[in-house]
Each structure stands twice: as C-alpha cells, then as structure tokens.
Design an enzyme around this catalytic site. Sequence first.
Site, PDB file in Angstrom:
ATOM      1  N   LYS A 145       0.848  -1.188   0.000  1.00 23.97           N
ATOM      2  CA  LYS A 145       0.000   0.000   0.000  1.00 23.97           C
ATOM      3  C   LYS A 145       0.883   1.238   0.000  1.00 23.97           C
ATOM      4  O   LYS A 145       1.590   1.513   0.963  1.00 23.97           O
ATOM      5  CB  LYS A 145      -0.898   0.048   1.233  1.00 23.97           C
ATOM      6  CG  LYS A 145      -1.954   1.144   1.085  1.00 23.97           C
ATOM      7  CD  LYS A 145      -2.608   1.544   2.379  1.00 23.97           C
ATOM      8  CE  LYS A 145      -1.806   2.534   3.156  1.00 23.97           C
ATOM      9  NZ  LYS A 145      -1.598   3.834   2.498  1.00 23.97           N
ATOM     10  N   GLY A 154       7.464   4.732   7.925  1.00 23.70           N
ATOM     11  CA  GLY A 154       6.611   5.895   8.131  1.00 23.70           C
ATOM     12  C   GLY A 154       6.858   6.500   9.491  1.00 23.70           C
ATOM     13  O   GLY A 154       7.961   6.383  10.033  1.00 23.70           O
ATOM     14  N   SER A 155       5.835   7.097  10.043  1.00 27.01           N
ATOM     15  CA  SER A 155       6.021   7.821  11.298  1.00 27.01           C
ATOM     16  C   SER A 155       6.128   6.864  12.482  1.00 27.01           C
ATOM     17  O   SER A 155       5.587   5.755  12.458  1.00 27.01           O
ATOM     18  CB  SER A 155       4.848   8.769  11.515  1.00 27.01           C
ATOM     19  OG  SER A 155       3.648   8.036  11.616  1.00 27.01           O
ATOM     20  N   THR A 156       6.820   7.314  13.510  1.00 28.89           N
ATOM     21  CA  THR A 156       6.985   6.509  14.715  1.00 28.89           C
ATOM     22  C   THR A 156       5.629   6.233  15.350  1.00 28.89           C
ATOM     23  O   THR A 156       5.373   5.139  15.868  1.00 28.89           O
ATOM     24  CB  THR A 156       7.924   7.237  15.697  1.00 28.89           C
ATOM     25  OG1 THR A 156       9.178   7.403  15.018  1.00 28.89           O
ATOM     26  CG2 THR A 156       8.152   6.452  16.962  1.00 28.89           C
ATOM     27  N   GLY A 196       4.008   3.517  13.501  1.00 29.26           N
ATOM     28  CA  GLY A 196       4.818   2.329  13.801  1.00 29.26           C
ATOM     29  C   GLY A 196       4.373   1.700  15.117  1.00 29.26           C
ATOM     30  O   GLY A 196       4.231   0.490  15.229  1.00 29.26           O
ATOM     31  N   GLU A 230      10.638   0.876   9.910  1.00 31.84           N
ATOM     32  CA  GLU A 230      11.640   1.897   9.621  1.00 31.84           C
ATOM     33  C   GLU A 230      10.958   3.227   9.869  1.00 31.84           C
ATOM     34  O   GLU A 230      10.064   3.615   9.130  1.00 31.84           O
ATOM     35  CB  GLU A 230      12.130   1.740   8.176  1.00 31.84           C
ATOM     36  CG  GLU A 230      13.485   2.349   7.974  1.00 31.84           C
ATOM     37  CD  GLU A 230      13.401   3.754   7.431  1.00 31.84           C
ATOM     38  OE1 GLU A 230      13.340   4.693   8.263  1.00 31.84           O
ATOM     39  OE2 GLU A 230      13.378   3.908   6.209  1.00 31.84           O
ATOM     40  N   CYS A 274      13.738  10.558   6.150  1.00 30.66           N
ATOM     41  CA  CYS A 274      13.761  10.029   7.518  1.00 30.66           C
ATOM     42  C   CYS A 274      15.141  10.175   8.135  1.00 30.66           C
ATOM     43  O   CYS A 274      15.270  10.354   9.336  1.00 30.66           O
ATOM     44  CB  CYS A 274      13.316   8.578   7.531  1.00 30.66           C
ATOM     45  SG  CYS A 274      14.157   7.591   6.310  1.00 30.66           S
ATOM     46  N   GLU A 325      10.974  15.331  15.067  1.00 29.43           N
ATOM     47  CA  GLU A 325      11.243  15.270  13.631  1.00 29.43           C
ATOM     48  C   GLU A 325      10.346  16.296  12.926  1.00 29.43           C
ATOM     49  O   GLU A 325       9.123  16.211  12.989  1.00 29.43           O
ATOM     50  CB  GLU A 325      10.926  13.858  13.144  1.00 29.43           C
ATOM     51  CG  GLU A 325      11.197  13.653  11.674  1.00 29.43           C
ATOM     52  CD  GLU A 325      10.957  12.211  11.228  1.00 29.43           C
ATOM     53  OE1 GLU A 325       9.932  11.630  11.626  1.00 29.43           O
ATOM     54  OE2 GLU A 325      11.792  11.685  10.475  1.00 29.43           O
TER      55      GLU A 325
HETATM   56  P1  NAI Z   1       2.286   8.005   8.326  1.00 25.10           P
HETATM   57  O1  NAI Z   1       3.125   7.183   9.188  1.00 25.10           O
HETATM   58  O2  NAI Z   1       0.903   8.324   8.767  1.00 25.10           O
HETATM   59  O3  NAI Z   1       2.130   7.301   6.898  1.00 25.10           O
HETATM   60  C1  NAI Z   1       2.950   6.302   6.385  1.00 25.10           C
HETATM   61  C2  NAI Z   1       2.109   5.206   5.755  1.00 25.10           C
HETATM   62  O4  NAI Z   1       1.357   4.543   6.748  1.00 25.10           O
HETATM   63  C3  NAI Z   1       1.109   5.682   4.731  1.00 25.10           C
HETATM   64  O5  NAI Z   1       1.033   4.738   3.702  1.00 25.10           O
HETATM   65  C4  NAI Z   1      -0.183   5.711   5.515  1.00 25.10           C
HETATM   66  O6  NAI Z   1      -1.320   5.602   4.717  1.00 25.10           O
HETATM   67  C5  NAI Z   1      -0.041   4.520   6.389  1.00 25.10           C
HETATM   68  N1  NAI Z   1      -0.808   4.534   7.623  1.00 25.10           N
HETATM   69  C6  NAI Z   1      -1.275   5.606   8.316  1.00 25.10           C
HETATM   70  N2  NAI Z   1      -1.939   5.197   9.411  1.00 25.10           N
HETATM   71  C7  NAI Z   1      -1.887   3.857   9.421  1.00 25.10           C
HETATM   72  C8  NAI Z   1      -2.366   2.862  10.313  1.00 25.10           C
HETATM   73  N3  NAI Z   1      -3.014   3.174  11.424  1.00 25.10           N
HETATM   74  N4  NAI Z   1      -2.126   1.567  10.027  1.00 25.10           N
HETATM   75  C9  NAI Z   1      -1.439   1.233   8.925  1.00 25.10           C
HETATM   76  N5  NAI Z   1      -0.965   2.127   8.053  1.00 25.10           N
HETATM   77  C10 NAI Z   1      -1.171   3.434   8.290  1.00 25.10           C
HETATM   78  O7  NAI Z   1       3.045   9.327   7.998  1.00 25.10           O
HETATM   79  P2  NAI Z   1       2.395  10.709   7.537  1.00 25.10           P
HETATM   80  O8  NAI Z   1       1.160  11.019   8.306  1.00 25.10           O
HETATM   81  O9  NAI Z   1       2.265  10.689   6.090  1.00 25.10           O
HETATM   82  O10 NAI Z   1       3.504  11.729   8.017  1.00 25.10           O
HETATM   83  C11 NAI Z   1       3.499  12.209   9.358  1.00 25.10           C
HETATM   84  C12 NAI Z   1       4.892  12.374   9.849  1.00 25.10           C
HETATM   85  O11 NAI Z   1       5.536  11.107   9.879  1.00 25.10           O
HETATM   86  C13 NAI Z   1       5.782  13.219   9.003  1.00 25.10           C
HETATM   87  O12 NAI Z   1       5.658  14.560   9.296  1.00 25.10           O
HETATM   88  C14 NAI Z   1       7.135  12.699   9.384  1.00 25.10           C
HETATM   89  O13 NAI Z   1       7.572  13.299  10.566  1.00 25.10           O
HETATM   90  C15 NAI Z   1       6.901  11.251   9.621  1.00 25.10           C
HETATM   91  N6  NAI Z   1       7.241  10.400   8.469  1.00 25.10           N
HETATM   92  C16 NAI Z   1       8.380   9.696   8.509  1.00 25.10           C
HETATM   93  C17 NAI Z   1       8.749   8.939   7.428  1.00 25.10           C
HETATM   94  C18 NAI Z   1      10.000   8.149   7.419  1.00 25.10           C
HETATM   95  O14 NAI Z   1      10.425   7.729   6.355  1.00 25.10           O
HETATM   96  N7  NAI Z   1      10.605   7.880   8.540  1.00 25.10           N
HETATM   97  C19 NAI Z   1       7.966   8.895   6.216  1.00 25.10           C
HETATM   98  C20 NAI Z   1       6.740   9.634   6.284  1.00 25.10           C
HETATM   99  C21 NAI Z   1       6.431  10.365   7.369  1.00 25.10           C
END
Ligand code: NAI
Length: 800
Positions: free
Chosen positions: A192, A244-246, A249, A266, A300, A397
Amino acid sequence: MSVAEILETMAYGPAPEAAAPAQAWLAQHDGRFDMFIDNRWVPPRDGVYFDSVNPGNGKQLASIAQAGPTDVDAAVQAAAAAQPAWAALPGHARARYLYALARQVQKQSRLLAVLETLDNGKPIRETRDLDIPLVARHFAYHAGWAQLMSRELPGYEAVGVVGQIIPWNFPLLMLAWKIAPALAMGNTVVLKPAEFTSLTALAFAELVRQAGLPPGVVNIITGDGRAGELLVAHPGVQKIAFTGSTEVGRQIRKSTAGTGKRLSLELGGKSPFLVFDDADLDSAVEGVVDAIWFNQGQVCCAGSRLLVQENVADEFLARIRTRMERLRVGDPLDKAIDIGAIVAPVQLARIRALVAQGVEEGATLWQPSWACPTEGLFYPPTLFTNVAPAATIAQVEIFGPVLVSMTFRSPSEAVMLANNTPYGLAASVWSENINLALDVAPKIKAGTVWINSTNLFDAASGFGGYRESGYGREGGKEGLYEYVKRSSPRTRKSSTARAVHLREQADEATAIATSAPNGLPPLDRTAKLFIGGKQARPDSGYSLLITDPEGRALGEVGEGNRKDIRNAVEAAHAAGGWAGTTGYNRAQILYYLAENLSARADEFAQRIAALTGSDLGDEEVSLATERLFTYGAWADKYDGRVARTPLRGLTIAMPEPLGVIGILCPDEAPLLGFISLLAPAIAMGNTVVIVPSESHPLAATDFYQVLETSDVPAGVVNIVTGNRDGLAAVLAAHDDVASIWYFGPSAGAAAVEEASIGNLKRTWSAGERPFNWFDREEGEGEEFLREATQVKNIWAPYGE
Ligand code: NAI
C-alpha cells in the site's frame, strides 16, 4: 557584449522537464485508478475514490481507489494463492523476473521520474538522478540474491504473504526497497503506497504485468491509513514491513503484538550532522545542503541537527547562510531548482507549526531574503541557532527544510549531543582526521554513519534504525533475513539407549538432594540471585520451592521482583565496557566457562536429571559445553563485511552489540536452553539479565559458581530467578534494556510484545513451537548472533 559580461549577467531561465508523456499516461487511464490485484485492475468494492494532487501547483492529477475490507481481502487472497508456486520456482527463475523488473524500470525511467515529481513535488533532478536509478539498482541487486538464495541461505524459506506499507517521501524507491527483497526470497506481496503518492506504484503495476510476473505475486492496494490498518490486521498476512512515522509504527506494533506476525519498522529520525573544527568546511556546507535540503528535508535520515565545534561555528554558519541565499525553490519540474514543493498541505502546516514553536521557545530563526513562489506548497530553507538541546525543534522530527544548529566543544560532548535523542537512524561525521572520524562513528547510536558524506544509499548496504527509529534492515545481505524464516526443523530422535541407566541416576540424584547421609537432616541450600558479580538475596524476601517431577522438594530459589530487575539492569549497564573488549578476549572467557562447566559435568547432569526426571542430563551438559565453544569460536569470527556499494571508499557493515539483553529462558532443557541463549549474547559483547527456567532454575543458579571462577567481569551476566512472565514485563518496560528474548509460552511472548509498544523495543521469541535445543541446526548458529547484534553501516569515502 563580451563573454565575461554574458557570464556575469546570465540568469537561470526555467528548464522544465516535459510533463506531456506523464500527462498522456494519466489520460490513458482517464485520470482514474483502480487497484492492482492478481495482475488485473480491480475497482474498489465500495466505489470510493480520492484525489491525488500535484503539490507543485495544487492541481488534481488523478482519482485513486480507496481500498475497503473486501478489496484488502481479495489482494491478500491473491497473494496467498500465488505464494507457494512463486517460492517453489528455482531461484534462477525469480532472478529473471526481478531482472526484468529492473530493466522495465530503466526503460520507463523518464516517465517514472516525471510522474514522481508531479505527484510528490520533489525536484526532477533528484527523481531522475537518484530515485529511479536506485529503484532499478534494488531490483537488479535482489535478482542476484534470488539467484544465490539456495546457496547463501540454506535452511531458510520465504515467510509467506507480506503486507508492505510505505510513505510518501520516496514513493517508488520505498516500493523497491520493500518489494525486491520480498520477491527475491519467495514471498508474495500486498503493498500500500501512501495516499499522497500512489501514482508511481500504479505505474509499476503495469511494469509487473509487462515483465510477465505470475498473477498475485505483486498486488497494489491504495488508500489512506484505514487501508493500511486493514492490511495489518488481515490474518492471511505473515509479515508486515512498514516505513513511516513513529506514531503509526507504534500502532502497528500494537495491533501485531501476540499475533505471531513478523514485523519490521523503519521510522523517524533526528539525525545529527557533526562538523569538527578540522573539517573541510566548504565540503561540509555542501553536505548540509544534501543533508537537509535534499527532498525538502522530508527524509527520515535527514541531517536535521547540525552540531558544530564551537571554535568554527560562526564561520561555518556564515558560509551556510551564504549558500542558503543562493538556493532556488520552485517548480519541481525545473531542472535548475534545488528545493521543490512540500508533499501536502497537512505537512506544510506541520512544518509551519513547529517553526513557530521554535521561535516561541527562544531559538533564532534565519531564512534567505528571497520569497518562495506563492502557487503550490513551498517552504524556504530555514536555519535555527541558539537552540537548547531539549527544545522541541531539537528533539522532534520536523520533516521539512528546517535545520537546527547547536555547538559542542569536545568530541565526547559531540557524541553525547548526537546521542541525545530517542531516535537512531543515521549520522554524518565531518573531519579530515581519520582517527577522530573512525573513533566517533561507532560511538554514535545510529544504523548508518556517513563520514565526510551524507544521504548515500545503495542496495548493497543495509539501512535501518536503532531505538525509536525502528528495527530490521533493508538492503544488503542483512536485509534478506527480514523476509525469510527457518525451514521446518528436523524432529528430534528420541534417545532411548541410556534411558534406564539415567533414570537410575536421576533417582539417585534426587535422593542426594533431598536427604543427607548419617541420618542428619539435609543442609539447607537456597540459591540466591546473581547481580553485579555477587550473590544477592531477593528484595522480596520470598523464596520459591523447587520440586522434582514427583513433587519432592529439591531446593529453593529467590523470588526476584521489580527491584531486583532494576538492580540487575543497572549492573548490566555498568558493565557496558564488555562491548569494548576484543572478540579474542571474550572467546577466552567462553572457553574458560566451558572448561569449568565440563569439570563439574557429573554434578550438573545429576542435578538436571533430578530436576526434570529426564534422561538427557549428561547430553545437556555436554552440548552446553560444546555450545560455549561454538560461541567462543564465533566471538572473534562473526565479522562485518565491506559492502560493494558504488562508493569510492569503504562501506563497512559492522555488527554491533545491542547493549543489555533481557533473556527469559525456556523450561525445556534448563541448562542447555540457558547456555544456548546466554553464550551468543555475551559472545557478541552484550551484557544480560537472564531469568532461568521458571520450573527448573537450579540448573542455572548452580552455573553462577562457574561464572565466578571463569573471569567473567561483574555485571556481564546477571541471574534473577522467579516468575518468568512477571519479570519479563518489568524487563520489557525498562528503557535501558535493548531487546527481550522470550522463550516461554506464546501468550507470554504476546505480553512481551505488547509491553514493548511504547519503547519499540526489539523482541525475539520462539513462536508457537519451542526450539529443539538438542539439535545443532536449530539450537545454535547465526540466527542467534543476528539477534545479538545490529548492523551499523559506516560509509567512508576516500580520495580527493
Ligand atoms: P504516516 O506514518 O501516517 O504514513 C505512512 C504510511 O502509513 C502511509 O502509507 C499511511 O497511509 C499509512 N498509515 C497511516 N496510518 C496507518 C495505520 N493506522 N495503520 C497502517 N498504516 C497506516 O506518515 P504521515 O502522516 O504521512 O507523516 C506524518 C509524519 O511522519 C511526518 O511529518 C514525518 O515526521 C513522519 N514520516 C516519517 C517517514 C519516514 O520515512 N521515517 C515517512 C513519512 C512520514
């Protein structure tokens, strides 16, 4: 006009990449995308679509399907149906498919680059020169591992169906990081993409079909977090891989805890960028540009915390401001811009809010004099000085083009500041002094350390975090283990030969333990805890009676509690110097343990026989002795490697100890299980708090006498007896414990995983089926060493 005059007056004109082919591709799909399941486009059952918008100009690019429960289920079913045949293909066949995917990506590289830039807002220079070439590289590299799997990973097989959830910052690259190793190892996937950036994943779906992959091997579902949640919760998925976000995670850790699903995370970072006074400052300025303004800082591992040595700080910051003044923000398709658009309004709002908070908390803000374009989601490069280490902007972050700078005086202060974060993803170290750089690099708690460089990535080098940056590695050989499990073990042959003889021995041992000669009452003997190199009475003041299988009393052990665990963790922490001893030194001590155990073999064998009534007492002792030898052997042989990345220099993959490991031992094979877990942990330089088998602890408590005579430094091994699950809960909640190895019933393993949600601790458990400690294939080996270490990759370029 002379050439000199022309050069002086020459201004950059726009040089946009043509968007027409990508627009035509979108038009071909009528601007509307269904999901890719079983190699077919499948509309969402609920008929819901959402908009995907170009952050560079705010215009709609396409509508994308929102997956609901039926769609997720269909995708998982398709993957499950395809998996056995995919895994059964010869590695060479999978290698051909992966190679075909790499070639397809190369053939469509410009379309993919433009599409990525339109969808994400990142500069075309980056998608064209970095994202897409690395995507091809990942597929090609993992084609190689598919080819070599049977030779290089004997005894391992695919995990099954893998659910993969990726973020929006490197949409296609994250897809490649996830899909390539999973397919290479024989898994099938349901992926996804993030809701802001689904388009290149859907374009990739077409390449999957063109490359001729069998239906169901790659399935792409789209939608927001709700679709992700459904995928995580689906019982047909054997592993979740998430970037994605902590915060998310943690939620995923929570919903997978106790389900038996494998998980790799990650997550975020707040990576330090250290500049020492002997650094080449101009190069370091360019490093900063790459570290924090690459991909608008939405990386990240962005070097978002600049730590500069105080005596060069003013000079260095002045050069940074000069450079910032010349950065160009604008149309992401313009090849001459440095910084593109922020992915979405919500992210821009988050950056603005955090910057406002920084100002409010007293930090000094600096931005270039020029203004950003007003159409589209742009944010200027930003520098904060006068930042306190505990300030929000120094800890959280920001995920935007915002650099936070602090100063340090000495290398040790630099290391302290660098590690002053719950994260541990990456770090950059700038110094022309190789002694200093190579001394500092291993001291920083981060999965990747770049020396005089930053943001270098390659498929041959594993990438992943320490602590709250998650666990698991992607890339390199180490990344493959995220996508394999051990093949079914051989069943143990029952040992009948000496059964009668040993049964007699066991009875005799029980008699000795429960009575005394000359009609005197037996001498009371209570095994104490062993903490910080000393025997210690349990804080609770309680003891537990230990009996043989017939219920006859054999002795007592202390009932450890929260306070004992805290003391033991403290002692283990204080013994952290163990990690700095040489492998040779640790090997000597392990051999010495073996020697001293072997000298008392009969006593231990009888004790085990009495405790368990088993006929395997002396086999246990002899295997335990051998196992100490095995890990003595590994102590100076479990090497890192130099990864073959394209860097002119060295990329050193170095296994490092985790720190303090909490070990909960199994009931079966009370001595052998104990040694099989203890030995690899300490061989790799960890210190341990170990809870012996709850029902048969005496075999292990006797072992502290062996420890005491074998030169094991105080605090390296701490033994706390008592209730396994109660003590496990305390260990799991303790912030100074790096990992929990739990070898009790699966309900207890689930509780440990649940207790580790908050601190995202690594956990390892036997799963549904106990390990067969008597089997050399299963009871020892590299799996134990991998669990006892994490790989740090140090990139050290050389030359001019
Ligand atoms: P996010 O962690 O919400 O999204 C990442 C992925 O997880 C997306 O595909 C999203 O649809 C999915 N997702 C969201 N909620 C979920 C859930 N409950 N269960 C399963 N999957 C879920 O990140 P977001 O909201 O786009 O960004 C928020 C903050 O996260 C950013 O400002 C940044 O600080 C951090 N981030 C860190 C990343 C990294 O590579 N370490 C990448 C993206 C965001």
